[in-house]
Scaffold this motif. Structure first.
Motif, PDB file in Angstrom:
ATOM      1  N   CYS A   3       0.861  -1.188   0.000  1.00 57.49           N
ATOM      2  CA  CYS A   3       0.000   0.000   0.000  1.00 57.49           C
ATOM      3  C   CYS A   3       0.895   1.235   0.000  1.00 57.49           C
ATOM      4  O   CYS A   3       1.901   1.282   0.708  1.00 57.49           O
ATOM      5  CB  CYS A   3      -0.882  -0.034   1.244  1.00 57.49           C
ATOM      6  SG  CYS A   3      -1.727   1.523   1.579  1.00 57.49           S
ATOM      7  N   CYS A   6       0.333   3.223   3.916  1.00 58.27           N
ATOM      8  CA  CYS A   6       0.895   2.596   5.130  1.00 58.27           C
ATOM      9  C   CYS A   6       2.175   1.826   4.832  1.00 58.27           C
ATOM     10  O   CYS A   6       2.934   1.508   5.751  1.00 58.27           O
ATOM     11  CB  CYS A   6      -0.145   1.687   5.790  1.00 58.27           C
ATOM     12  SG  CYS A   6      -0.620   0.270   4.788  1.00 58.27           S
ATOM     13  N   CYS A  62      -4.577   0.071   0.410  1.00 62.04           N
ATOM     14  CA  CYS A  62      -5.263  -1.029   1.086  1.00 62.04           C
ATOM     15  C   CYS A  62      -6.628  -0.525   1.579  1.00 62.04           C
ATOM     16  O   CYS A  62      -6.904   0.675   1.577  1.00 62.04           O
ATOM     17  CB  CYS A  62      -4.427  -1.564   2.247  1.00 62.04           C
ATOM     18  SG  CYS A  62      -4.364  -0.476   3.689  1.00 62.04           S
ATOM     19  N   CYS A  65      -6.490   2.038   4.562  1.00 60.59           N
ATOM     20  CA  CYS A  65      -6.062   3.393   4.185  1.00 60.59           C
ATOM     21  C   CYS A  65      -7.113   4.091   3.338  1.00 60.59           C
ATOM     22  O   CYS A  65      -7.385   5.271   3.516  1.00 60.59           O
ATOM     23  CB  CYS A  65      -4.729   3.340   3.443  1.00 60.59           C
ATOM     24  SG  CYS A  65      -3.359   2.951   4.557  1.00 60.59           S
TER      25      CYS A  65
END
Ligand SMILES: [Zn+2]
Length: 248
Positions: A3, A6, A62, A65
Motif C-alpha cells: 500500500c 501505510c 489497502c 487506508c
C-alpha cells in the motif's frame, strides 16, 4: 503489493482517485453535450478532457487506508463542500462580500486540518496513480512530505502547500457536473501549481518549497488555521476562458 500510504504488504482494493461523491450528478448526464461544447471552445478539436466516473486504481491503497484513513477525510469534505449530513455544530458559517468587482465568500467553522488534508489526499492520489488522466500530476520531491502529512494527520503551516478555491456556484456554469483532468501550471514566480476543476469548484494547489515567494493573493485566499475558507466566485462568462485554459 505494498500500500502506498501505510507501506504494508496487503491486499489492495479499488480506490477512486477523485472520491465518488464528487461525481454526484454525473450519472444522469449526457456526456456528448459536453464534448461538443468543449469542441466549440477549443476551435473544433476533438477532446475528451474529462475524468469519467469510475476512474479508479486497484494498485495503490489497502482497504484500511482507503476507507478509513482517507475515507474519514472524504466524509468531512463531502459535508463541507456538498452540505451532506451536516450537524449544526459542523455547519460552515458563510458571509459574502464584494471586492474590486468580485464576489467572495468567507466561511468560518471549516476545519483547517480536515479540509486541507482531504484536498491534499486528492492531489496525492493523482500523483501515485498511473491512470493516464492524471499524468500531469508529478509531485517529485514533495510526494513523501505530502504522504507524511496524510499519514500523521498533520496539515502543515498555512503556506505549506497552500490551496485556493474558486467557484462558479453563483454563476451560470454549464460544466457543473463535470470533473476535468487536472492541469499543471506555473506561477510567474516559477512555482508549480495544479488546478483541479471538480464540478463548480476549482481547487488550486501550490506545490512550493517553504522558502518560495508565493503570490500575495495566495497568502490571502488560502485555507486558514483559524478554520476559515475563502472562495472567489467567478462570474458569468468566465467559463469559456477557464475551460480553454484547462483543456489546451
Ligand atoms: Zn494501507
Amino acid at each position: 503489493m505494498n500500500c502506498k500510504l501505510c507501506g504494508l504488504e496487503k491486499t489492495l482494493i479499488k480506490s477512486h482517485i477523485i472520491p465518488e461523491f464528487m461525481y454526484q450528478d454525473l450519472y444522469n448526464e449526457d456526456h456528448r453535450f459536453y464534448e461538443f461544447s468543449v469542441q466549440d471552445i477549443v476551435d473544433g478539436k476533438k477532446l475528451k478532457p474529462f475524468v469519467q466516473i469510475g476512474e479508479f486504481d486497484k494498485n495503490i491503497l489497502c482497504k484500511e487506508c482507503d476507507n478509513e484513513r482517507l475515507g474519514s477525510l472524504e466524509k468531512y469534505g463531502q459535508k463541507v463542500l456538498f452540505g451532506k449530513n451536516l450537524k449544526p455544530e459542523e455547519t460552515p458559517d458563510c458571509q459574502n462580500y464584494e471586492l474590486e468587482g468580485y464576489e467572495f465568500s468567507e466561511c468560518s467553522n471549516v476545519d483547517y486540518k480536515k479540509i486541507k488534508l482531504f484536498l491534499l489526499s486528492i492531489l496525492w492520489r493523482s500523483h501515485i496513480t498511473d491512470r493516464p488522466k492524471f499524468n500531469s500530476v508529478n509531485l517529485g520531491p514533495h510526494t513523501d512530505r505530502i504522504k507524511e502529512m496524510l499519514w500523521n494527520n498533520e496539515p502543515g503551516e498555512e503556506l505549506e502547500y497552500p490551496i485556493t478555491t474558486t467557484s462558479f456556484i453563483r454563476a451560470d456554469y454549464h460544466y457543473k457536473d463535470l470533473i476535468l483532468e487536472p492541469r499543471r501550471m506555473r506561477t510567474k514566480s516559477g512555482i508549480n501549481s495544479y488546478i483541479f476543476s471538480i464540478g463548480s469548484f476549482q481547487f488550486h494547489f501550490y506545490v512550493n518549497s517553504r522558502d518560495h515567494k508565493l503570490p500575495d493573493f495566495v497568502n490571502e485566499m488560502t485555507l486558514k488555521k483559524n478554520n476559515s475558507m475563502r472562495t472567489v466566485h467567478l462570474k458569468n462568462g468566465m467559463e469559456k476562458a477557464l475551460i480553454k485554459r484547462l483543456v489546451e
